[in-house]
Every structure is written in structure tokens, then in C-alpha cells.
Motif scaffolding. Structure first.
Motif, mmCIF file in Angstrom:
data_model
loop_
_atom_site.group_PDB
_atom_site.id
_atom_site.type_symbol
_atom_site.label_atom_id
_atom_site.label_comp_id
_atom_site.label_asym_id
_atom_site.label_seq_id
_atom_site.Cartn_x
_atom_site.Cartn_y
_atom_site.Cartn_z
ATOM 1 N N LEU C 19 0.702 -1.225 -0.069
ATOM 2 C CA LEU C 19 -0.124 -0.207 -0.029
ATOM 3 C C LEU C 19 0.810 1.068 0.109
ATOM 4 N N ILE C 20 1.943 1.120 0.808
ATOM 5 C CA ILE C 20 2.730 2.515 1.073
ATOM 6 C C ILE C 20 3.606 2.635 -0.405
ATOM 7 N N GLN C 21 3.979 1.412 -1.108
ATOM 8 C CA GLN C 21 4.741 1.828 -2.267
ATOM 9 C C GLN C 21 3.693 2.277 -3.318
ATOM 10 N N LEU C 22 2.593 1.806 -3.291
ATOM 11 C CA LEU C 22 1.705 2.304 -4.430
ATOM 12 C C LEU C 22 1.037 3.760 -4.070
ATOM 13 N N LEU C 23 1.329 4.315 -2.853
ATOM 14 C CA LEU C 23 0.802 5.764 -2.718
ATOM 15 C C LEU C 23 1.541 6.595 -3.703
ATOM 16 N N PRO C 24 0.714 7.499 -4.117
ATOM 17 C CA PRO C 24 1.144 8.735 -4.993
ATOM 18 C C PRO C 24 2.022 9.391 -3.987
ATOM 19 N N LYS C 28 2.112 10.430 0.404
ATOM 20 C CA LYS C 28 2.940 9.810 1.152
ATOM 21 C C LYS C 28 2.803 10.143 2.588
ATOM 22 N N LYS C 29 2.210 11.173 3.074
ATOM 23 C CA LYS C 29 2.127 11.487 4.398
ATOM 24 C C LYS C 29 1.500 10.580 5.326
ATOM 25 N N ILE C 30 0.562 9.784 4.752
ATOM 26 C CA ILE C 30 -0.316 8.933 5.629
ATOM 27 C C ILE C 30 0.542 7.485 5.664
ATOM 28 N N ALA C 31 1.602 7.323 5.192
ATOM 29 C CA ALA C 31 2.191 6.041 5.244
ATOM 30 C C ALA C 31 2.448 5.846 6.723
ATOM 31 N N PRO C 32 2.784 6.564 7.480
ATOM 32 C CA PRO C 32 2.926 5.990 8.990
ATOM 33 C C PRO C 32 1.680 5.422 9.409
ATOM 34 N N ALA C 33 0.504 5.983 9.259
ATOM 35 C CA ALA C 33 -0.773 5.660 9.662
ATOM 36 C C ALA C 33 -1.027 4.008 9.287
ATOM 37 N N ASP C 121 11.868 13.175 9.106
ATOM 38 C CA ASP C 121 12.730 12.644 8.243
ATOM 39 C C ASP C 121 11.866 12.595 6.835
ATOM 40 N N ARG C 122 12.701 12.928 5.676
ATOM 41 C CA ARG C 122 11.914 13.118 4.302
ATOM 42 C C ARG C 122 11.292 11.780 4.030
ATOM 43 N N SER C 123 12.257 10.798 4.020
ATOM 44 C CA SER C 123 11.802 9.400 3.435
ATOM 45 C C SER C 123 10.912 8.708 4.256
ATOM 46 N N ARG C 124 10.176 9.254 5.215
ATOM 47 C CA ARG C 124 9.440 8.455 6.182
ATOM 48 C C ARG C 124 8.559 7.334 5.451
ATOM 49 N N ALA C 125 8.070 7.674 4.274
ATOM 50 C CA ALA C 125 7.273 6.587 3.793
ATOM 51 C C ALA C 125 8.012 5.235 3.571
ATOM 52 N N ARG C 126 9.129 5.455 2.556
ATOM 53 C CA ARG C 126 10.012 4.353 2.471
ATOM 54 C C ARG C 126 10.316 3.471 4.019
#
Lengths: 166, 103, 620
Positions: C19-24, C28-33, C121-126
Motif C-alpha cells: 500500500l505504501i509503495q503504491l501511494l502517490p 505519502k504523508k499517511i504512510a505512518p498511519a 525525516d523526508r523519506s518516512r514513507a520508505r
């Protein structure tokens, strides 16, 4: 008896002509010796009952081929040798050895083999040759005529000078 | 010597050997050609000797010799054209001057 | 129902990653959630499983499916299974019920904490993507029902570790550390893989349910049993940082601190010990294997503890401490009690991750890893963090009634029964553990404050994200022992021994570090011989470098020269050159002279003629 003496004489003549044909320095003399040798061969043909072939040999070989050779000699080599060239001993020795070996080998061969024998009498006539040419040997006959045609055309093409109209 | 097959064959062998000697040993191209004619003649002699002494059908050998002579004529024709061509180019018909096709 | 829960636990991590990888990019901000939510789901599912099957009720739950039939005939004569097949499947039994709960709960806490730690951190989603992928791999490893599947997830976990250690890949040291971890792991996994192959060929089955001690002993001769055990243990050595494969773990601290908490203290490095416990029959079949395990564990424990005593970097101390504790767990297994080792694994997971997360708080606030600097910048003012630190360290040192006491106690008992030599080694390790724990605490808490750093105001969400995991982990460090303890009998002698160690170790530390400033001065003034050796980490890293750079490169150069001169130069080039030379020789024949050619031909003819004459005497 006489025939045998004649035979030996003719044979010697032939061989002598041949020897001269290959050894004389002046190439014109070679050609003349060739004619001598060919004449001897023609006589041998007569001994072998093939008179027609003897005549043909003289007419064609001596009268056409040897003459053509003389033509070529006249057109290409000077009659008087300008400089004396040293004979290449190695080459002559090599060719002499090879020739001698061949001769000896052939002698051995014919001495050892038993050739099948047949009656020397038969139909040597020109008629028989003609019949044979046009029935049994028709294929080589036609092929040879084709070869002659090709040879003539080839020779003409080769001998053309550049720039002449074809 | 009586005429027998052997004697004819000896003569033809001798002619052949002499022809080979000339073929390999002479410097002049025309002389080489002459030696070649000698070889052809020895072959014709062979044929006719066998024709007389070993073949029942006497026309066969003769026909063959006709062919030999005819072919010799054709061959000499072409060979002489070549020699003349070579003479035009090199102004010499020495065999040893025509060595350009070397490897 | 159980299977559905198992699939949920297994796939939630993968789903989060995808899911996180597929986020536009905009979302990307909601990746932590996503990461936190799905890891909570997995934790809840395992809690439900735990409640359902407490006391081994209704276990084992198995789902198994053959996917490759390798052979129809037995390769070795007395193999019990006729058909070799490779399986894929889940296995849930009392062994890994605890483990799965541990993995999922700690994953959840770390994800929650990471929201606070990686806030800027900028690359939080990754980061969250990789963290979830790690959860997927680790649960896969725990839930596998056969060795090959375990190996698959073993490698995946190694991969994730590489990705996460080298998360800040622009930093040269981080990239190098990630590579080092991966390569050392891979090297050890060679042994693991060979062991798996041997087991498959010689025994016929890789399923844990088939690998029982008696069955193994029936089929395989003792030497082979030892070989297989040692080979698989090699894999364990790599993953659980046993000597000499421990070199990657301290360097792995280059990664973000929550990663260290999750992977390099609680779960991934514990995977090795877990495997030891899981396939214990494979190892216990041969007494030699167990002795090897015991010795390696002892060596590791001593090395780790010794090196931890002189580190300045907070995370390094904890890393070496982990190495040492892993050594203790291994020793327990080697002494025959895999239960004790596993028990210590679970308690250690909780208090070590607590310690790492606490150190994360310090690092995030004071922007330094050095304990002296933290002390000088006002470490003791963050009372909450100091409290957690103390809690964790005391558990580590083995103070009753904290969880660490019970598990370490069990280990010491098991070892004492086996061998007094190793027992004394274990006691010394405990002494050193107490020493470095107290040292760390004293330097941070008693440093004279030079430059004070005021904390910046934090939002409520961040505060929750930071404190809740710490609190939960602390509670678990206290309580977990009582929940999962195998057996406890009151042993007065052990209690006394533990007390003595605590007092002596702690006392020594207090003596030396009661004034940290003075201690620092003394350290910088002159280093003793012992200190020098310790600082160079017993020269192990230098040994590796020597082996690789000097020996390895020398061999490579020699082989290169051999290849160039012999194989390329002699065999390839010379062949072609000699053929060319031969050709040039033959070309001399073609000199353009007609009569030479004719002479050669005639010679041949003459030879043939003579050959015929020779062989045919008379008429042919």
C-alpha cells in the motif's frame, strides 16, 4: 624380319626426336624436333594398323598444332638469344630424377602385369570408326565439338587487343 | 625387337618420361607446351597398342585417339593465346618471370 | 478461524508495504498511519490467538501443502519417508505462539514510536514500508513449518535488515555497515543452506514435525548428525551475531534507532535462537554439536560484555550488550535447555527494545550518541526517560523481581548443571553486564550539566507516540516473566549469587564512575593495555580486513596472472600463433613457380606408383 628392323628404326627416330625436343636450346629447333617425333609416332600408328589415325596425326598434329606452335615461337621469342642464361642445375636434376623414376616405375608395372590378349585381326576400317562415332560414342563426339567451340571462342577473347570492337 | 605389346608400351613410357623431363625442366613456355604434346602422344600410342593387342572391338581405341588429338588441338589453341597475352604483358616467355600468383 | 488469523498476521506487513509503495507522492504523508494500523491489526490477531490457546489449548494448528515432489525414491537406505517433497505452510504450536505475540507486539510498539522519532525525516514513507516488510518476513519466519521456508524468510529478513541499516544511504558509514551486515549474514547462511540440503537428501523431510530426535538418530550416523547440526548452527551464528560473525551488529547501529530496537535486539537477531529452539532436536541429536554451541555462545558472551565496557556510544553499548546476551541464550541451548534460552529471548526482547527506544529518546533530544555528552547536556533532566533507562538496565542486570532476573537465573541453573567451567564464564559475563549497565546509567545521570538543551515543544500526538510504547514495554519487562515462565522454584543459592554479582559489578562501576567527569579525564590521560585491546575490538575487524584485503586480493591477483599467462597466453594465444606460424610455413610452398608445383605433384604421383608396385606383386 624387315618389319622389325623398320620398327626399331622408327622407334629410335621417335625417341631421338623427343630427346631433341626437350634438350635443344633454340626453341625453334625444339619445334622442328617435335615434328620429327610426331612423324615417327605416325609411322608407329601405321604399324598398329591405324592408317587413318596416322594421316590424321600428320595433318592435325604436324600440320596444325606444330605449325601453330611455330607461329607462337615466331611471335614471341627472339631468334637470336641476346644473353646466355646459366642453366639451372637443380631444376634440371630434379626433373631428370622424376622422369627417370616415372620411367622405371612404368617399366616395372608393365613388366609385372599380365595383359589380357585378343586377336590382333579385326575391323580397323574408317567405316567402323565412323559407325562407332555416331552410335556408341555419340556423346563424347558431341562433347568434343562443344569443347572445340569453347576453345575457339576463348582463344579469340583472350587474344583480343584492348579497344578493338567486339 | 619384335612387335609386341610390351615394346610399344616401353616406347610410350619412354616418350612419357621425356615429356615429363621437358615439362619440369624447360624455361621457355613454348618448350613446356611442346613437352606436353609429347606426353599426349605417348598416351595415344598406349591406346592404340592396347587397341590392337587387347581389345576385340577395334574401333574403340581409334575413336579415343581421335578425341585425344581433337582435345590437344583445342588445348594448344587456348594455351598459345595465353602465351601471346603473357608476352604482350611481360615481354618475355620465361616461366620464371611469371611468378605473381604467389602465396 | 485460527487459519484466518494466521493469514492476517502473515500478510498484514506485506499489505502495508505494498500500500505504501503504491501511494502517490502527494499521499505519502499517511504512510505512518498505514504502517501503524496494520501492525496493530497483526498484534491484535496474535493477542486473540494467545488468549484462545493459552496453556496449549487446541494446538498445534497446522496448514501444510506440498508444492514440489522432489523424488519418488528414497536416496538413502533407511529413510522413513518414501516420497521427498517440499512443503509450504504454517505451524502454530506452544513454541511459536509466544514468539509470534512477541514479534507482532514489539513491531507495533516500534512503529508507533517511529512516528515520533522519524517525524522530521523526508523519506518516512520508505521507512514505514520497509518496517512493515520486515514484519511480514519475520512473521513468515516464525510461522513456517519447514526448514526451507524458514530459510526463505531468513534471507528476506536479512534483506530488510540491509535496507533498514542503510536507510540513510547517503551516509558512507551507513552504506558500508549495511553491506557488512548482509555479507557476513550471507557467508554464514552458506552453512545453513548446506545443512538444509544434507537434511533433505539424507533424511527426506524438512518439516519440523518430522525432525524428531529419535527419527534422526535412526537414519543418520553420528558423524553426519554432528555435521548437519554444526552447519545449521553456522547460519544461526550469522543471524544471531555469534563469534566471529558478531562484527556486523555493532556497525548496524548506523540505522535509525527504532530499527535497532526492533531488528537488532528483539526480533531478527533472536531468529537464530528461535531456530535453535524450534529445531532443537536437530542439534541435540549429537552431543558434540551441543558442545560447539555452548563454547561459541560462551565466547560470544564474553566478547560482547568485554567490549561493551569501554564504548562511548550509547547504541554501541547496547549493541555489544545484545551480542553478549545472545551468547548467553546460545549457551543455554548448548547446555541442553532450549527452553531457558527461549525464555531469556522473550524477556530480553522486551527490555532491550525498551532500552533502545529510550536511547532513541535521548538521541533525538540531544542530537548525540555519546553518553558523556548526553550527560553534560542535561540527560538527567528528562525524568521519564531516565526512569525507563534505569528500569531497563536493572532488568538487564538481573534485579529481582524484574523479568531479566528470572530468565537469567534459569540459564545459569541450566549451565551450572552441565559444566562448571562454562558456569564460571557465565557468572563473569553477568558481572560485566552489571558493570557496564551501571556505568552507562551513571555517566548519563550524574554528569555535571555544562550546556543545557531545552526540549522543543512537542505536539500531543508525538508525545503519545513516544511515551506509550515505552510504558507498555516497561510494563511487559516487569510482567512478562510471570506470564510465560516455564517453571520456577525458589533457589536460595541462585538468589544469593545474583545479588553478589549485582553488588560487585554495580559497586565497581559506582566506584569508578561516581564522578563521570573525573573518570573521563582519567580515560583520556592514559590508556592501559587492556583498554587498547578492547578499543580495537580484539582486532577481529582487523583480522577480517587482513583476510579480505591481503589474502583474498593476493589470491585474486595470483589467479589473474595465472589466467592471463597460462590460460590466455599459453593455451589460447599460443595455439593461434602456432597455427598462424604453421600456415605461414605452408604458404612458402606457394611461390608462384609453375614447375615447382608440377614437381610436387609429380613427386606425389611417383610415390603412389611406387606404393602400388610395392603392395601388388603380380597381377592386381
Amino acid at each position: 624380319m624387315i618389319a622389325d628392323i623398320f620398327f626399331m628404326g622408327v622407334a629410335l627416330l621417335t625417341l631421338l626426336g623427343a630427346l631433341l625436343a626437350v634438350s635443344l636450346k633454340n626453341v625453334f629447333y625444339n619445334a622442328l624436333s617435335l615434328i620429327l617425333s610426331l612423324f615417327g609416332v605416325a609411322c608407329l600408328f601405321i604399324f598398329l594398323n591405324s592408317e587413318f589415325l596416322a594421316i590424321i596425326e600428320i595433318i592435325l598434329y604436324i600440320g596444325a598444332i606444330a605449325i601453330a606452335i611455330i607461329f607462337a615461337i615466331m611471335l614471341s621469342s627472339p631468334m637470336i638469344q641476346k644473353k646466355e642464361e646459366k642453366p639451372d642445375v637443380k631444376k634440371i636434376a630434379r626433373s631428370f630424377i622424376l622422369a627417370a623414376l616415372f620411367f622405371w616405375g612404368l617399366l616395372q608395372t608393365l613388366r609385372r602385369t599380365v595383359w589380357p590378349a585378343a586377336n590382333p585381326e579385326g575391323d580397323y576400317s574408317l567405316g567402323a570408326i565412323g559407325k562407332s562415332l555416331l552410335s556408341n560414342q555419340i556423346l563424347p563426339f558431341e562433347t568434343v565439338s562443344l569443347v572445340l567451340l569453347v576453345a575457339i571462342i576463348g582463344a579469340l577473347m583472350l587474344a583480343e587487343k584492348k579497344g578493338t570492337a567486339r | 625387337m619384335s612387335q609386341s605389346l610390351q615394346s610399344y608400351l616401353v616406347i610410350s613410357s619412354a616418350l612419357f618420361a621425356i615429356g615429363v623431363f621437358g615439362l619440369l625442366g624447360r624455361r621457355n613456355l613454348v618448350a613446356v607446351l611442346i613437352s606436353l604434346e609429347l606426353i599426349l602422344n605417348s598416351a595415344s600410342l598406349n591406346f592404340l597398342a592396347f587397341n590392337k593387342f587387347s581389345l576385340p572391338d577395334k574401333s574403340l581405341g581409334q575413336v579415343f585417339v581421335i578425341f585425344i588429338i581433337a582435345l590437344a588441338a583445342a588445348e594448344v589453341c587456348v594455351a598459345l593465346s595465353l602465351i601471346l597475352l603473357l608476352y604482350r604483358k611481360k615481354d618475355s616467355i620465361n616461366v620464371e618471370d611469371a611468378k605473381e600468383l604467389r602465396g | 478461524m485460527d487459519l484466518a488469523l494466521l493469514w492476517t498476521i502473515q500478510l498484514s506487513g506485506l499489505a502495508a508495504f505494498l500500500l505504501i509503495q503504491l501511494l502517490p507522492r502527494s499521499a505519502k504523508k499517511i504512510a505512518p498511519a498505514i504502517g501503524i494500523a496494520l501492525s496493530f491489526l497483526a498484534a491484535a490477531a496474535s493477542a486473540k490467538l494467545l488468549l484462545d490457546h493459552a496453556n496449549g489449548f487446541g494446538l498445534p494448528v497446522q496448514f501444510s501443502h506440498p508444492w514440489l515432489a522432489v523424488s519418488d525414491r528414497a536416496v538413502w537406505p533407511n529413510i522413513p519417508v518414501e516420497r521427498y517433497a517440499l512443503f509450504v505452510g504454517f505451524l502454530l504450536d506452544p513454541l511459536n505462539l509466544t514468539m509470534i505475540t512477541l514479534v507482532t507486539s514489539i513491531s507495533f510498539f516500534v512503529q508507533l514510536f517511529s512516528f515520533y522519532y522519524m517525524n522530521e525525516d523526508r523519506s518516512r514513507a520508505r521507512y514505514f514500508g520497509f518496517l512493515s516488510f520486515f514484519s511480514f518476513s519475520m512473521t513468515g519466519l516464525v510461522l513456517s513449518n519447514n526448514l526451507l521456508q524458514t530459510f526463505l524468510f531468513w534471507e528476506l529478513v536479512g534483506l530488510t535488515s540491509y535496507l533498514l541499516i542503510g536507510f540513510w544511504y547517503e551516509k558512507e558509514s551507513a552504506a558500508t555497515a549495511a553491506r557488512k551486515a548482509f555479507v557476513v549474514n550471507r557467508l554464514a547462511d552458506l552453512g545453513f543452506y548446506l545443512g538444509i540440503i544434507l537434511v533433505l537428501i539424507l533424511f527426506g523431510s524438512l518439516n519440523f514435525t518430522d525432525l524428531k530426535s529419535q527419527a534422526l538418530a535412526q537414519v543418520l550416523p553420528p558423524a553426519t548428525l554432528t555435521l548437519v547440526g554444526v552447519l545449521v548452527f553456522l547460519g544461526v551464528m550469522g543471524k544471531s551475531a555469534q563469534f566471529p560473525f558478531h562484527v556486523w551488529l555493532p556497525d548496524a547501529m548506523e540505522g535509525p534507532t527504532p530499527v535497532s530496537a526492533l531488528i537488532h535486539s528483539a526480533t531478527m537477531v533472536a531468529a537464530g535462537v528461535f531456530l535453535l529452539h524450534r529445531a532443537f532436536d536437530l542439534f541435540s541429536a549429537s552431543a558434540t554439536t551441543l558442545l560447539v554451541i555452548l563454547s561459541v555462545g560462551c565466547l560470544t558472551a564474553l566478547t560482547g560484555a568485554a567490549l561493551a565496557t569501554i564504548q562511548r556510544d550509547m547504541k554501541r553499548i547496547l549493541a555489544y550488550s545484545t551480542v553478549s546476551q545472545l551468547g548467553l541464550m546460545t549457551m543455554a541451548v548448548g547446555a541442553g535447555s532450549s527452553t531457558a534460552g527461549f525464555f531469556h529471548l522473550s524477556t530480553h526482547a522486551y527490555f532491550k527494545s525498551l532500552l533502545f527506544l529510550t536511547s532513541g529518546v535521548f538521541i533525538h533530544r540531544f542530537h548525540t550518541n555519546d553518553i558523556w555528552e548526553i550527560g553534560q547536556k542535561g540527560g538527567k533532566n528528562d525524568r521519564l526517560a531516565i526512569g525507563f533507562l534505569a528500569f531497563g538496565l536493572l532488568s538487564l542486570s538481573g534485579l529481582p523481581p524484574l523479568a531479566g532476573f528470572f530468565s537469567k537465573d534459569l540459564i545459569l541453573e541450566a549451565i551450572k548443571e552441565k559444566n562448571l567451567f562454562f558456569y564460571s564464564g557465565a557468572l563473569f559475563v553477568s558481572f560485566l553486564t552489571a558493570y557496564y549497565s551501571f556505568r552507562m546509567f551513571l555517566v548519563i545521570a550524574r554528569g555535571r550539566i555544562r550546556r543545557e538543551e531545552r526540549p522543543h515543544a512537542e505536539s500531543r500526538a508525538l508525545k503519545i507516540s513516544r511515551n506509550v510504547p515505552l510504558l507498555c514495554l516497561a510494563t511487559l519487562s516487569l510482567v512478562a516473566a510471570f506470564l510465560g515462565m516455564p517453571s520456577f522454584h525458589f533457589n536460595f543459592e541462585m538468589l544469593l549469587t545474583t545479588a553478589a554479582i549485582l553488588v560487585s559489578g554495580g559497586g565497581l562501576a559506582i566506584l569508578r564512575f561516581r564522578d563521570p567527569e573525573a573518570a573521563e579525564q582519567k580515560l583520556l590521560a592514559g590508556k592501559t593495555f587492556m583498554q587498547k585491546i578492547l578499543e580495537r575490538k580484539f582486532f577481529i575487524d582487523d583480522a577480517y580486513e587482513f583476510l579480505v584485503k591481503k589474502v583474498g586480493l593476493a589470491i585474486a591477483h595470483a589467479l589473474n596472472r595465472f589466467d592471463r599467462t597460462v590460460i590466455n597466453g599459453l593455451m589460447v594465444n599460443e595455439t593461434s600463433f602456432s597455427v598462424m606460424r604453421l600456415g605461414r610455413l605452408a604458404a612458402l610452398l606457394q611461390n608462384g613457380a609453375l614447375q615447382d608445383y608440377l614437381a610436387w605433384a609429380m613427386t606425389g604421383g611417383v610415390l603412389i606408383l611406387f606404393a602400388f608396385l610395392h603392395f601388388y606383386r603380380g597381377t592386381p
